[in-house]
Scaffold this active site. Sequence first.
Site, PDB file in Angstrom:
ATOM      1  N   ASP A 165     -17.610 -21.041   9.530  1.00 47.46           N
ATOM      2  CA  ASP A 165     -17.288 -20.955   8.284  1.00 47.46           C
ATOM      3  C   ASP A 165     -15.873 -21.102   7.871  1.00 47.46           C
ATOM      4  O   ASP A 165     -14.884 -21.154   7.194  1.00 47.46           O
ATOM      5  CB  ASP A 165     -17.451 -19.251   7.605  1.00 47.46           C
ATOM      6  CG  ASP A 165     -17.183 -19.765   6.049  1.00 47.46           C
ATOM      7  OD1 ASP A 165     -17.814 -19.965   5.195  1.00 47.46           O
ATOM      8  OD2 ASP A 165     -16.402 -18.413   5.195  1.00 47.46           O
ATOM      9  N   GLU A 405     -16.760 -13.592  16.588  1.00 45.12           N
ATOM     10  CA  GLU A 405     -18.356 -13.278  15.805  1.00 45.12           C
ATOM     11  C   GLU A 405     -19.371 -14.198  16.774  1.00 45.12           C
ATOM     12  O   GLU A 405     -20.086 -14.978  16.508  1.00 45.12           O
ATOM     13  CB  GLU A 405     -18.555 -13.136  14.590  1.00 45.12           C
ATOM     14  CG  GLU A 405     -17.172 -12.481  13.317  1.00 45.12           C
ATOM     15  CD  GLU A 405     -17.387 -12.664  12.703  1.00 45.12           C
ATOM     16  OE1 GLU A 405     -18.845 -13.256  11.497  1.00 45.12           O
ATOM     17  OE2 GLU A 405     -17.292 -11.369  11.638  1.00 45.12           O
ATOM     18  N   TYR A 457     -18.624  -6.820   6.342  1.00 42.60           N
ATOM     19  CA  TYR A 457     -18.604  -7.434   4.792  1.00 42.60           C
ATOM     20  C   TYR A 457     -19.308  -6.255   4.159  1.00 42.60           C
ATOM     21  O   TYR A 457     -20.069  -6.172   3.319  1.00 42.60           O
ATOM     22  CB  TYR A 457     -18.917  -8.266   4.630  1.00 42.60           C
ATOM     23  CG  TYR A 457     -18.173  -9.940   5.368  1.00 42.60           C
ATOM     24  CD1 TYR A 457     -17.068  -9.498   4.189  1.00 42.60           C
ATOM     25  CD2 TYR A 457     -17.285  -9.625   6.891  1.00 42.60           C
ATOM     26  CE1 TYR A 457     -15.671 -10.021   5.038  1.00 42.60           C
ATOM     27  CE2 TYR A 457     -16.615 -10.666   7.172  1.00 42.60           C
ATOM     28  CZ  TYR A 457     -15.854 -10.747   6.557  1.00 42.60           C
ATOM     29  OH  TYR A 457     -14.161 -11.180   6.690  1.00 42.60           O
ATOM     30  N   GLU A 493     -11.600  -8.332   9.951  1.00 39.52           N
ATOM     31  CA  GLU A 493     -11.939  -8.810   8.281  1.00 39.52           C
ATOM     32  C   GLU A 493     -12.418  -7.767   7.950  1.00 39.52           C
ATOM     33  O   GLU A 493     -13.430  -7.345   7.611  1.00 39.52           O
ATOM     34  CB  GLU A 493     -13.230 -10.296   9.363  1.00 39.52           C
ATOM     35  CG  GLU A 493     -12.271 -10.981   9.719  1.00 39.52           C
ATOM     36  CD  GLU A 493     -12.807 -12.292   9.792  1.00 39.52           C
ATOM     37  OE1 GLU A 493     -14.270 -12.260   9.049  1.00 39.52           O
ATOM     38  OE2 GLU A 493     -13.001 -13.130  10.227  1.00 39.52           O
TER      39      GLU A 493
HETATM   40  C1  BDP Z   1     -16.642 -13.891   9.086  1.00 41.01           C
HETATM   41  C2  BDP Z   1     -16.037 -14.458   9.704  1.00 41.01           C
HETATM   42  C3  BDP Z   1     -15.504 -16.034   8.778  1.00 41.01           C
HETATM   43  C4  BDP Z   1     -15.946 -16.164   7.307  1.00 41.01           C
HETATM   44  C5  BDP Z   1     -16.230 -15.240   6.657  1.00 41.01           C
HETATM   45  C6  BDP Z   1     -16.879 -14.657   5.659  1.00 41.01           C
HETATM   46  O1  BDP Z   1     -15.529 -14.539  10.940  1.00 41.01           O
HETATM   47  O2  BDP Z   1     -15.286 -16.760   9.932  1.00 41.01           O
HETATM   48  O3  BDP Z   1     -15.515 -17.144   7.048  1.00 41.01           O
HETATM   49  O4  BDP Z   1     -17.009 -14.202   7.578  1.00 41.01           O
HETATM   50  O5  BDP Z   1     -18.201 -15.359   5.582  1.00 41.01           O
HETATM   51  O6  BDP Z   1     -18.434 -13.564   9.512  1.00 41.01           O
HETATM   52  O7  BDP Z   1     -16.315 -15.253   4.447  1.00 41.01           O
END
Ligand code: BDP
Length: 581
Positions: A165, A405, A457, A493
């Site tokens: 991404d 990931e 997330y 993250e």
């Molecule tokens: C995670 C990835 C990261 C992405 C982020 C996203 O590690 O590189 O930019 O999600 O979706 O899965 O914002």
Amino acid sequence: MLYPQSNAHRQSIDLSGLWDFVFDPGNQGYNLGWEKGLSEKHPIAVPASWNDQFEDRRDYLGPAWYQTVFVLPWGWENHRIWLRFGSVNYLAEVWLNGSWLGQHEGGHLPFEFDITNLIQSQWNCLVVRVDGTLAPNRIPPGNITGSPEDFFESHAGNFPQAQFDFFPYCGIHRPVWIYATASTAIRDITVTTGIEGETGHVHVRAETVGTPNAQICFRLSGHGENLSARTICENHAAEAQILVPGAAFWAPNSPNLYTLQVELSENGEIVDAYSLQVGIRTIKIEGTRLLLNGQPIYLTGFGRHEDFPIIGRGYLPALIVKDYALMRWIGSNSFRTTHYPYSEPMLDLADRLGFMVIAETPAVGLFFHEDGLARRTTLCQQYLRDMIARDKNHPSVIMWSLANEPHSKPPHARSIFHDLYTTAKTLDPTRPVTLVSFLGTAEESFGFCDVLSLNRYFGWYSQSGDMESALKLLSEELDVLHQLYSKPLLLTEFGADAIAGHHAQPPEMFSEEYQAEMVLSYIAILRQKSFVVGEHVWNLCDFKTSQGVTRASALNHKGVFTRDRRPKLAAHRLRERWKQR
Ligand code: BDP
């Protein structure tokens, strides 16, 4: 690999500036003999990605040809001369004066050639062919057409079709240097440090070329000390242990550095010297805690990208200074080099400014389909080795990250990562090793990694808009991971896209309020768990991506700062939170 340096015994010249350039979409450069010199030339800035420097070639990934000319500097005759590239993405082929020097695969890490026998006393013509095409057997991979269960489908429809991404910028991304040393010279230095009570232990090893048994002197100075150890190289290598009583240790709040000067002599005369900043510190794991100099630490910070308008992924010192200013302003103490090794000066500043760094290889978006797997695995091993070789001496680097990931559900993924883990531990037994996963309890590599690194997330890609359920799931999953592994856990993250200037009350997705609420609520959960050793918000700044339906204006908007480094609401809220510690 040592960074170029100039002193009384070695000299380095940065070839950055305006070079000549031509795109080669028909791949005719070889047939037209461009390695001897380009027939068509457009100006291009080096270092910088090529994608945003022209009006119409943003999505062109290669091949393309670069050329520059330079003269042999005064006094460099009778020296050993090297040509060094800081980072070229992705495949570089290099010729000097029409002669083939070699090729290097992979962005983000340096490579060099001994050009002593090819350099001419007058003009020299350097030609580089760069190919940034995405391919399933490259690292990181792209253009995957295989079976969907082997990779993360959400990137599948993006354009360009990267398996990660961030925008697949191409070109010469970091400075290109020529440097000269005597024929007997220092080739590598490895420093490890330990602490016993108030005493610092500095173990130094140097490797040399030329005369196999030259004399070497290691001098460590700073904080009122001037200590030295002299020895003689055996087979091009020498080691020494220097004890520093009452040492000033390196830590984020007191980033004390010593200067290590390594001097190499032949027949009593110094022929080469190299100096290095040394921070005396230890990093260890004890139960579920991460200890720096024996004290528990908690990481606050970000994932980030080397990314900025026009220069793309090119090295820009002003941006590095700015990002440290922002990271300091907001009260963070650490970052991960998502998702590739950053430039050497970025790490030098981390040493000086007291930031802790998780250094990550370019292994992002790995998938385990047999097709091309052996090649991808070999490249992962190479990039890990090269990253450790380059970054091993930075006190700021507290951990190695093997990958981000990976789609590591297939059973053979575990042994590939176990081999990578073993490589890292063998090359550097002093630092913890992690792997950043989104699989949670299904991540087999968590069984052997020293620290569990998790990206989450909830409330964004799942439980969208439903913060309450998101937080409940987060809390439960963290507890399950703790029960399973009882290891330190980092949330590497978490975050939400916020379009700067978009507001909503009550908060809703894509508003600044939602991002701020999400980040702060996650932190509140993390702080309840004693086994959590840090929180890295995704991302420091908005950054460019491939085009796709989840990426408005081809940007990832999860930055707490915009791409031009202006704070969103979340930045202010984080600052208030992190100033409380
Ligand atoms: C995670 C990835 C990261 C992405 C982020 C996203 O590690 O590189 O930019 O999600 O979706 O899965 O914002």
